[in-house]
Design a protein around this motif. Sequence first.
Motif, PDB file in Angstrom:
ATOM      1  N   ALA A   1       0.481   3.028   2.964  1.00 37.00           N
ATOM      2  CA  ALA A   1      -0.805   3.425   2.610  1.00 37.00           C
ATOM      3  C   ALA A   1      -1.151   2.744   1.349  1.00 37.00           C
ATOM      4  O   ALA A   1      -2.223   2.354   1.147  1.00 37.00           O
ATOM      5  CB  ALA A   1      -0.619   5.139   2.292  1.00 37.00           C
TER       6      ALA A   1
ATOM      7  N   ASN B   1       8.836  -1.449  -0.733  1.00 36.04           N
ATOM      8  CA  ASN B   1       7.698  -0.572  -1.060  1.00 36.04           C
ATOM      9  C   ASN B   1       7.864   0.813  -0.286  1.00 36.04           C
ATOM     10  O   ASN B   1       8.044   1.072   0.832  1.00 36.04           O
ATOM     11  CB  ASN B   1       5.994  -1.166  -0.832  1.00 36.04           C
TER      12      ASN B   1
ATOM     13  N   VAL C   1       4.705 -10.880   3.406  1.00 37.14           N
ATOM     14  CA  VAL C   1       4.108 -11.856   2.836  1.00 37.14           C
ATOM     15  C   VAL C   1       5.009 -12.157   1.311  1.00 37.14           C
ATOM     16  O   VAL C   1       4.805 -10.865   0.667  1.00 37.14           O
ATOM     17  CB  VAL C   1       2.908 -11.935   2.607  1.00 37.14           C
TER      18      VAL C   1
ATOM     19  N   ALA D   1       0.664   0.046  -2.100  1.00 40.90           N
ATOM     20  CA  ALA D   1       1.752  -0.680  -2.648  1.00 40.90           C
ATOM     21  C   ALA D   1       1.885  -0.564  -4.135  1.00 40.90           C
ATOM     22  O   ALA D   1       1.292   0.358  -4.643  1.00 40.90           O
ATOM     23  CB  ALA D   1       1.944  -2.121  -2.175  1.00 40.90           C
TER      24      ALA D   1
ATOM     25  N   ALA E   1      -3.539  -0.194  -4.539  1.00 32.43           N
ATOM     26  CA  ALA E   1      -4.766  -0.729  -4.124  1.00 32.43           C
ATOM     27  C   ALA E   1      -5.086  -0.117  -2.734  1.00 32.43           C
ATOM     28  O   ALA E   1      -6.153   0.255  -2.603  1.00 32.43           O
ATOM     29  CB  ALA E   1      -4.823  -2.233  -3.755  1.00 32.43           C
TER      30      ALA E   1
HETATM   31  N1  LIG Z   1       2.675  -9.156   0.606  1.00 28.21           N
HETATM   32  C1  LIG Z   1       2.804  -8.303   1.609  1.00 28.21           C
HETATM   33  N2  LIG Z   1       3.519  -8.330   2.497  1.00 28.21           N
HETATM   34  C2  LIG Z   1       3.570  -7.490   3.743  1.00 28.21           C
HETATM   35  N3  LIG Z   1       2.861  -6.410   3.752  1.00 28.21           N
HETATM   36  C3  LIG Z   1       1.960  -6.173   2.656  1.00 28.21           C
HETATM   37  C4  LIG Z   1       1.851  -7.037   1.300  1.00 28.21           C
HETATM   38  N4  LIG Z   1       1.018  -6.556   0.684  1.00 28.21           N
HETATM   39  C5  LIG Z   1       0.563  -5.506   1.194  1.00 28.21           C
HETATM   40  N5  LIG Z   1       1.103  -5.147   2.357  1.00 28.21           N
HETATM   41  C6  LIG Z   1       0.897  -4.106   3.185  1.00 28.21           C
HETATM   42  O1  LIG Z   1      -0.373  -3.324   3.041  1.00 28.21           O
HETATM   43  C7  LIG Z   1       0.080  -1.906   2.292  1.00 28.21           C
HETATM   44  C8  LIG Z   1      -1.054  -1.772   1.394  1.00 28.21           C
HETATM   45  O2  LIG Z   1      -0.707  -2.474   0.304  1.00 28.21           O
HETATM   46  P1  LIG Z   1      -1.876  -2.639  -0.775  1.00 28.21           P
HETATM   47  O3  LIG Z   1      -3.191  -2.747  -0.044  1.00 28.21           O
HETATM   48  O4  LIG Z   1      -1.694  -3.949  -1.724  1.00 28.21           O
HETATM   49  O5  LIG Z   1      -1.623  -1.124  -1.476  1.00 28.21           O
HETATM   50  C9  LIG Z   1       1.427  -1.996   1.938  1.00 28.21           C
HETATM   51  O6  LIG Z   1       2.096  -0.624   2.292  1.00 28.21           O
HETATM   52  C10 LIG Z   1       2.182  -2.966   3.124  1.00 28.21           C
HETATM   53  O7  LIG Z   1       2.622  -2.458   4.260  1.00 28.21           O
END
Ligand SMILES: Nc1ncnc2c1ncn2[C@@H]1O[C@H](COP(=O)(O)O)[C@@H](O)[C@H]1O
Lengths: 263, 321
Positions: free
Chosen positions: A119, A37, A63, A121, A125
């Motif tokens: 911030a 990402n 994850v 992905a 979200a």
């Molecule tokens: N499956 C995952 N594994 C590790 N870090 C994650 C994962 N999903 C989200 N993150 C972390 O949370 C951040 C925000 O993601 P999100 O909240 O999904 O938009 C990402 O940039 C990652 O640093």
Amino acid sequence: MEILVCVKRVPDTAENEIEVNSDGTDIERDDLVYSVNEWDNYAVEEAIQIKDNVGGSVTVVSVGDEESEEVVRREMAMGADNGILLSDDAFEGSDGKGVASLLKAAVEKGKYDLILTGAQADDGAAQVGGMLAAMLDLPYASLVNKIEMIDDQKIKVGREIEGGNQEMNEIDLPCVLSIQTGINEPRYVGIRGIRKVASVEIPVHGAGDLGVAADSVGDAGAKVKRLDYFMPELGEGAEMLEGSTEEIVEKLIELLKAKGGLK
Amino acid sequence: MAGQIFAYIRFKDGVPDDSALELVAAAKKIAADASVSALVVGSGVDAVCNEVVSSYQEVWKIDSDALAYPNAEMIRKALINILPKDCILLVPHDTFGMDLAPGLSIKMDSAFVADAVDFEGLEGDTLKVIRQEYGGAVTTHVNCDISAGAVINVRPGSFPADESKAAGGAVVDKSGEAGDMAAGRRYLETVAAEVGDVDITKEDVLVSIGRGIEDEDNIEIADDLAEAMGAVVSCSRPIVDAKWLEKSRQVGTSGQTVKPKVYLACGISGSFQHLGGLKGNPFVVAINKNPKAPIFQIADVGIEADILDFLPELTDAISEQ
Ligand SMILES: Nc1ncnc2c1ncn2[C@@H]1O[C@H](COP(=O)(O)O)[C@@H](O)[C@H]1O
Ligand SMILES: Cc1cc2nc3c(=O)[nH]c(=O)nc-3n(C[C@H](O)[C@H](O)[C@H](O)COP(=O)(O)OP(=O)(O)OC[C@H]3O[C@@H](n4cnc5c(N)ncnc54)[C@H](O)[C@@H]3O)c2cc1C
């Protein structure tokens, strides 16, 4: 400074045209190019720069399924010292809270002064960092575009707010920060870097190792569930100019003249 | 239906943000007959309360000197103390909402949905939400279990402002219940964005480039076209992140708000954060090699082409005129 950075493997939107598959259950996954990402890559670069300045170590954690090992390895090639993969069939279908609770378990297996996420992905979200901080009861700042060390108790962070302005804060350590793009210039990872970490063991932890109940994460634990993908019926959309390049250029120049786009 | 619906009101210098009335419309889309209350949190907020009170059943205010700057860490603590556990809280999905809401949902033990663009209604305890993924390339339906409440971030601009002002409620002072707001994060100051060599906000015609320009050396192509057109070059965020152009050239929520007559979006996908900076209903021409790029949904005219080939052709043709 012991730093943990959360990284996610996502389809690379710069390399792919993302489309809904024929039955709307998923995006079209054939021939997708994946990468780390974009935001997470800036977070890892920032962590490495902090380590280079004040010492310590950088651990990356992801994850995902087995394939996520490749992004963990890539970030190790960049300069992260350790990598951890959190992977278990039970994790599939996790919502943001599920992912955050798995990351929380990983944080608690170590001892970190600073935890970084991107911030946002691929699903846009921007939730996991803030959730993780709340679960750990740690201070949090999102959209961080500057980090300055003060001492081993606190740091100074800039948050990007509307209009390109920057909100400066002092924040106690340990804390969780979500990193915004543009904070640094992520280093290039060459083939030699990748080769150097090709045979490093990356530990994989499942639900049992993390001590999380399998039904609290994954689809079983999710309060928020994606039902389908679809292409919305929108207005008319753009009038597409067709024809040879010369014809298109000619039509466009006429339109630009009519709309005041040519002086 | 579960509990009450609340809308978090963002404001600046005593003036409520556009989202303040958009969230009324969003709440009605969740449940037409819902009772909707506003939350106004800050220091010296009476003017804001008075502005929105006709649009909401109730306005709950927290007025405290400590909140002269909206520090999300502190506000989260206050909200946990005053909000009913099973409520639905709507928050604008902006830089403040992203800061506040995900952690708040954890502390309230309620569900969280980010960046909702529409709602398809409530069935029992299940709220059907519409979101987008991959920068707007695809749209999804999401089911959210609201039985224990929900915090939902709503994309600014995705609901029309509800101007009916028919709710005519009362202001309720909740300041006394806010509790201890001491936080591990302390606001210091706001640093204003740097002013650049050109002011894209004053230009009538913008040639705007995105990641599709591919390489710093190719920016020349856009410069040449802008020169031929008598226009100025602006850009999307990745171009600034890569340090190929100054921040003052960036169009979008975290960049400049522009109001040109004509906007040429070249190799820009059309994320909502980019389009959030494009106002005044300009004539938009999108040039993109992906015919499914979201930018084509909002553009007036679209051209499916590689900008590295197309822009020089256009420049030549204009120069020959
Ligand atoms: N499956 C995952 N594994 C590790 N870090 C994650 C994962 N999903 C989200 N993150 C972390 O949370 C951040 C925000 O993601 P999100 O909240 O999904 O938009 C990402 O940039 C990652 O640093
Ligand atoms: C809090 C926050 C604030 C943000 N603020 C802003 C902001 O103010 N402004 C902003 O722009 N973004 C902002 N973003 C980023 C935004 O989410 C997108 O990531 C960004 O707008 C994408 O830029 P892009 O369209 O240039 O790149 P991409 O999304 O990568 O799109 C590139 C496009 O170019 C096309 N393309 C590729 N090569 C060619 C070629 N040779 N010829 C023709 N077309 C080609 C592709 O098909 C694609 O559609 C923000 C993000 C966050 C989280």
